[in-house]
Design a protein around this motif. Sequence first.
Motif, PDB file in Angstrom:
ATOM      1  N   LYS A  48       1.024  -3.375   4.019  1.00  0.00           N
ATOM      2  CA  LYS A  48       1.405  -4.412   4.978  1.00  0.00           C
ATOM      3  C   LYS A  48       2.705  -4.050   5.668  1.00  0.00           C
ATOM      4  O   LYS A  48       2.882  -4.286   6.879  1.00  0.00           O
ATOM      5  CB  LYS A  48       1.542  -5.752   4.241  1.00  0.00           C
ATOM      6  CG  LYS A  48       1.830  -6.935   5.142  1.00  0.00           C
ATOM      7  CD  LYS A  48       1.893  -8.218   4.331  1.00  0.00           C
ATOM      8  CE  LYS A  48       2.200  -9.420   5.228  1.00  0.00           C
ATOM      9  NZ  LYS A  48       2.273 -10.682   4.441  1.00  0.00           N
ATOM     10  N   HIS A  88      -9.316  -3.750   1.274  1.00  0.00           N
ATOM     11  CA  HIS A  88     -10.572  -3.617   0.541  1.00  0.00           C
ATOM     12  C   HIS A  88     -10.280  -3.352  -0.934  1.00  0.00           C
ATOM     13  O   HIS A  88      -9.320  -2.658  -1.274  1.00  0.00           O
ATOM     14  CB  HIS A  88     -11.406  -2.467   1.119  1.00  0.00           C
ATOM     15  CG  HIS A  88     -11.604  -2.572   2.598  1.00  0.00           C
ATOM     16  ND1 HIS A  88     -12.636  -3.279   3.166  1.00  0.00           N
ATOM     17  CD2 HIS A  88     -10.873  -2.060   3.623  1.00  0.00           C
ATOM     18  CE1 HIS A  88     -12.545  -3.194   4.480  1.00  0.00           C
ATOM     19  NE2 HIS A  88     -11.481  -2.456   4.783  1.00  0.00           N
ATOM     20  N   GLY A 125      -6.955  -1.819   8.324  1.00  0.00           N
ATOM     21  CA  GLY A 125      -8.318  -2.276   8.106  1.00  0.00           C
ATOM     22  C   GLY A 125      -9.130  -1.349   7.229  1.00  0.00           C
ATOM     23  O   GLY A 125     -10.267  -1.659   6.873  1.00  0.00           O
ATOM     24  N   LYS A 146     -10.604 -11.112   3.155  1.00  0.00           N
ATOM     25  CA  LYS A 146     -11.582 -11.888   3.913  1.00  0.00           C
ATOM     26  C   LYS A 146     -11.657 -11.435   5.365  1.00  0.00           C
ATOM     27  O   LYS A 146     -12.729 -11.379   5.974  1.00  0.00           O
ATOM     28  CB  LYS A 146     -11.216 -13.382   3.862  1.00  0.00           C
ATOM     29  CG  LYS A 146     -11.582 -14.086   2.574  1.00  0.00           C
ATOM     30  CD  LYS A 146     -11.247 -15.578   2.672  1.00  0.00           C
ATOM     31  CE  LYS A 146     -11.624 -16.303   1.391  1.00  0.00           C
ATOM     32  NZ  LYS A 146     -11.291 -17.752   1.462  1.00  0.00           N
ATOM     33  N   GLU A 147     -10.520 -11.094   5.937  1.00  0.00           N
ATOM     34  CA  GLU A 147     -10.462 -10.675   7.333  1.00  0.00           C
ATOM     35  C   GLU A 147     -10.807  -9.207   7.522  1.00  0.00           C
ATOM     36  O   GLU A 147     -10.777  -8.699   8.653  1.00  0.00           O
ATOM     37  CB  GLU A 147      -9.067 -10.969   7.886  1.00  0.00           C
ATOM     38  CG  GLU A 147      -8.724 -12.453   7.919  1.00  0.00           C
ATOM     39  CD  GLU A 147      -7.266 -12.716   8.264  1.00  0.00           C
ATOM     40  OE1 GLU A 147      -6.554 -11.729   8.560  1.00  0.00           O
ATOM     41  OE2 GLU A 147      -6.845 -13.888   8.242  1.00  0.00           O
ATOM     42  N   GLY A 148     -11.119  -8.505   6.436  1.00  0.00           N
ATOM     43  CA  GLY A 148     -11.486  -7.099   6.532  1.00  0.00           C
ATOM     44  C   GLY A 148     -10.315  -6.163   6.712  1.00  0.00           C
ATOM     45  O   GLY A 148     -10.496  -4.992   7.051  1.00  0.00           O
ATOM     46  N   LYS A 149      -9.101  -6.636   6.445  1.00  0.00           N
ATOM     47  CA  LYS A 149      -7.911  -5.799   6.622  1.00  0.00           C
ATOM     48  C   LYS A 149      -7.567  -5.019   5.347  1.00  0.00           C
ATOM     49  O   LYS A 149      -6.742  -4.099   5.388  1.00  0.00           O
ATOM     50  CB  LYS A 149      -6.718  -6.680   7.007  1.00  0.00           C
ATOM     51  CG  LYS A 149      -6.878  -7.385   8.348  1.00  0.00           C
ATOM     52  CD  LYS A 149      -5.665  -8.259   8.635  1.00  0.00           C
ATOM     53  CE  LYS A 149      -5.805  -8.973   9.975  1.00  0.00           C
ATOM     54  NZ  LYS A 149      -4.650  -9.856  10.256  1.00  0.00           N
ATOM     55  N   GLU A 206      -6.756 -13.472   1.700  1.00  0.00           N
ATOM     56  CA  GLU A 206      -7.006 -13.694   3.131  1.00  0.00           C
ATOM     57  C   GLU A 206      -7.178 -12.372   3.859  1.00  0.00           C
ATOM     58  O   GLU A 206      -8.036 -12.246   4.748  1.00  0.00           O
ATOM     59  CB  GLU A 206      -5.848 -14.486   3.741  1.00  0.00           C
ATOM     60  CG  GLU A 206      -5.846 -15.952   3.365  1.00  0.00           C
ATOM     61  CD  GLU A 206      -7.101 -16.676   3.818  1.00  0.00           C
ATOM     62  OE1 GLU A 206      -7.564 -16.432   4.960  1.00  0.00           O
ATOM     63  OE2 GLU A 206      -7.645 -17.469   3.016  1.00  0.00           O
ATOM     64  N   ALA A 207      -6.373 -11.373   3.517  1.00  0.00           N
ATOM     65  CA  ALA A 207      -6.486 -10.065   4.164  1.00  0.00           C
ATOM     66  C   ALA A 207      -7.842  -9.429   3.874  1.00  0.00           C
ATOM     67  O   ALA A 207      -8.455  -8.801   4.750  1.00  0.00           O
ATOM     68  CB  ALA A 207      -5.362  -9.149   3.693  1.00  0.00           C
ATOM     69  N   ASP A 212      -2.358 -14.477   0.080  1.00  0.00           N
ATOM     70  CA  ASP A 212      -2.290 -13.643   1.290  1.00  0.00           C
ATOM     71  C   ASP A 212      -3.137 -12.383   1.135  1.00  0.00           C
ATOM     72  O   ASP A 212      -3.710 -11.887   2.119  1.00  0.00           O
ATOM     73  CB  ASP A 212      -0.842 -13.286   1.618  1.00  0.00           C
ATOM     74  CG  ASP A 212      -0.148 -12.559   0.477  1.00  0.00           C
ATOM     75  OD1 ASP A 212      -0.561 -12.731  -0.685  1.00  0.00           O
ATOM     76  OD2 ASP A 212       0.820 -11.810   0.734  1.00  0.00           O
ATOM     77  N   THR A 244     -15.202 -11.710  -2.133  1.00  0.00           N
ATOM     78  CA  THR A 244     -13.942 -12.455  -1.963  1.00  0.00           C
ATOM     79  C   THR A 244     -13.833 -13.631  -2.925  1.00  0.00           C
ATOM     80  O   THR A 244     -12.729 -13.986  -3.352  1.00  0.00           O
ATOM     81  CB  THR A 244     -13.816 -12.955  -0.517  1.00  0.00           C
ATOM     82  OG1 THR A 244     -14.998 -13.715  -0.181  1.00  0.00           O
ATOM     83  CG2 THR A 244     -13.679 -11.798   0.448  1.00  0.00           C
TER      84      THR A 244
END
Length: 827
Positions: free
Chosen positions: A718, A754, A724, A749-752, A746-747, A743, A11
């Motif tokens: 999105k 790749h 994920g 980082k949150e694993g949403k 951030e996605a 954004d 990331t």
Amino acid sequence: MENKIFEEVPTEKLRWRCDLDTLPFQTTESVSPCDEIIGQERALEAIRVGLDINSIGYNIFVTGLAGTGRFTTIKCVLEEMDVKGKVPNDLCYVNNFRNPDMPHMVSLPAGQGSAFRKEMETLIETLKKKIPLMFENETYLNKKKEVVERFRNKQAEMFRDFEKKVNKEGFALVQIQMGPYSRPGIFPMVEGNPVNIDQLETMVEEDKFSREELDKIKEKQAGLINELEEIFKETRKAEKQIKEELTSLDNEVISPAIKDSISDIKEKFNYQKVHQYLDEVQEDILANLTRFREKEETPPPLPGLVLPQPADSFSEYQVNVLVDNSETKGAPIIVEMTPNYRNLFGTIERVVDRSGIWKTDFLRIKAGSFLRANGGYLIFNALDALTEPWVWPALKRTLKNQVIEIQTYDPFYFFSTSALKPEPIECNTKVIMIGDTQIYYLLYSLDDDFKKIFKIKADFDSVMNKDDQKVHQYATFIRKICDEDRLRAFDKTGVAAVVEYGVKITGRQKKLSTRFHLIADLLREANYWAEKDGSQVVTEKHVDKAIEKKNYRVNLIEEKIQEMIDDGTILIDSDGMVVGQVNGLSVYNMGDYMFGKPSRITAKTSLGKAGIINIEREAEMSGPIHNKGVYILAGYLRGKYAQDKPITMSASLCFEQSYSGVEGDSASSTEIYALLSSLSNLPLRQDIAVTGSVNQKGEIQPIGGVNEKIEGFFDVCKSKGLTGKQGVMIPHLNVDDLMLRKDVVEAVKEGKFHIYPVQTIDQGIEILTGVEAGKKLENGRFKEGTVNDLVDKKLRELGTKIKEYESGGEEGKEPKKKKKGKPSCDG
């Protein structure tokens, strides 16, 4: 393989962040404004070299993108140069009294041109007052009267003597009226009265006068008439002589005054060319003294008709100061915003006189920017100049010869009356043309003279290396714009956001943009949103909002495409698995905005010998680079699978729902994945989009627009809903180019979402299928059950079937001869 975890981009590498600790200030108010050129060392050195070398041909052509500081850099370099004491001469045109069509050029030290003009005006005004007074001088009038009376007395005496002789011979001298004029006539006297010869002829016919007497009278009359003609000749000679005497008298009286006045001017302007001109002026004035006398009013041609009398302007004695450098402090720096022929090289104006005739003279000669920049520097835009007629040939001629000839350019005036050919002027002007790289190389390759007259190229880069010094220079630039435009100060976060924007528009994490007009626009718009927010300083959120709103103003087409994807008009899957189908990533460049969106790429394989059919190419919707990519992937397939057998198949590749053409090779790896899937019958993940070009060794190569492509597929996922599992495969060499939106980061980082860096086709096919790619064994085969094994078996099967089909001799078999020009995978 199903549980294998594939490498993802860390990331921290998805977006470079400006470290606030490296910014030693709280706001830009504590930063000094920028007073240097940022990031253009190469161009700066080239400009200095071109300006310092005074030899012929060392003019400068400046290339680079708009907004990289080309004009600002030139201006700063010229201002910092020591140009004081190099003020060029004034340039003047004066009348050529011997050949008025070829005016003389006079060069005088700066400021003396206007002084010389005033002296000549004063001279003429003085003579206009002084000469008439001298003609009214009593001594002059007495001398003139003496000369005139001597002539009249001599003339009267000649006529008295002749009249006595006429009377003695029996004739009379009579004045005969002929209209407004009268002339003397000689008539015989008969009975004390003058008689016409015609009357005597009548009297002879009536026998009242003898013929012999008439013949004698005629003979005497003819002799007297001849004598009268001789007297007239003598009178005309005397008139000519008296005119010469009067002219000599005028010169004798007037010449000292004129010489004294002109001598005063010569003392003030001790230059050979000025002295030659003043000698011609003196000679011409003495030859035209009558022009300085007071004019008598002439009666109108018709009673009551008053015609205005044009005043004599004595224009031939005036001085046309073409270039006045009286207020110039150093070498002139001229920026020509409209470089047409007239503005650059001057012109000869024409005026219409009272009779409707076009006229001109040396006072109508006007200088252009080239002459005003003589001894200094002339700057103008290359494209503007090249699109103007006649400018480029005249520019080449002037720079090669270092001489300028002012001529009239009027292509719409077919009957030009200007016959003036002013004396050429030596011109030492350093020209700086600003253009783009395409214009430079076009001129360099097509015009041999260009190489000789523009020997210095100053190339402005659109990017520069990123380091702490350059980041600080960005901050000083921000302070400069804030001062110039009276903007709010930027705090640390605002400066960092601007620097990050400068990195993003370069497309590389290690670079910063030098297109400062884009940065300046962002500063102004961020200040606007800070003002709307009521903030006293501009912060990161205001910069982000400015970027967001700027994109919103120009992303209408992007939104329309997204709407069609959401509505299902454009078919894009973001989950599931499908055989022979993969999501490729395309970039749409609108000029002012660039964005990425996925495109469905499909492949179908079958028995045959047609090879790989590029449907886009067959429909003439494919560019040459894309065609090359298809040939490369065909080479990859031959190298991988055709070492022990020929590849005999027909395969078609297609960008589905593509109606505007395809260019670029960034989808070549994507097309290989689709082909391998179709041959192996293994489905590909639809929640992963792919980009990257490939070489014949199967190595994934970097591509452009990687950030826009990732963001484009992210927006689609999105909109459809992040699961994920979705992501993008990119070339591993593009990791250093990542500067993704916040954004997207951030996605991830949150694993949403790749992002997978891929080095080879084998690595990519494993991610898409979840099946091991398979390495080649010593026997030339591949590991059992792997993707490559399944593809190899399928190709062998197709080869066997077509051999059986051809040996069977059945009708309708595939033709052996391939269609000319198609890419082929035959081994």
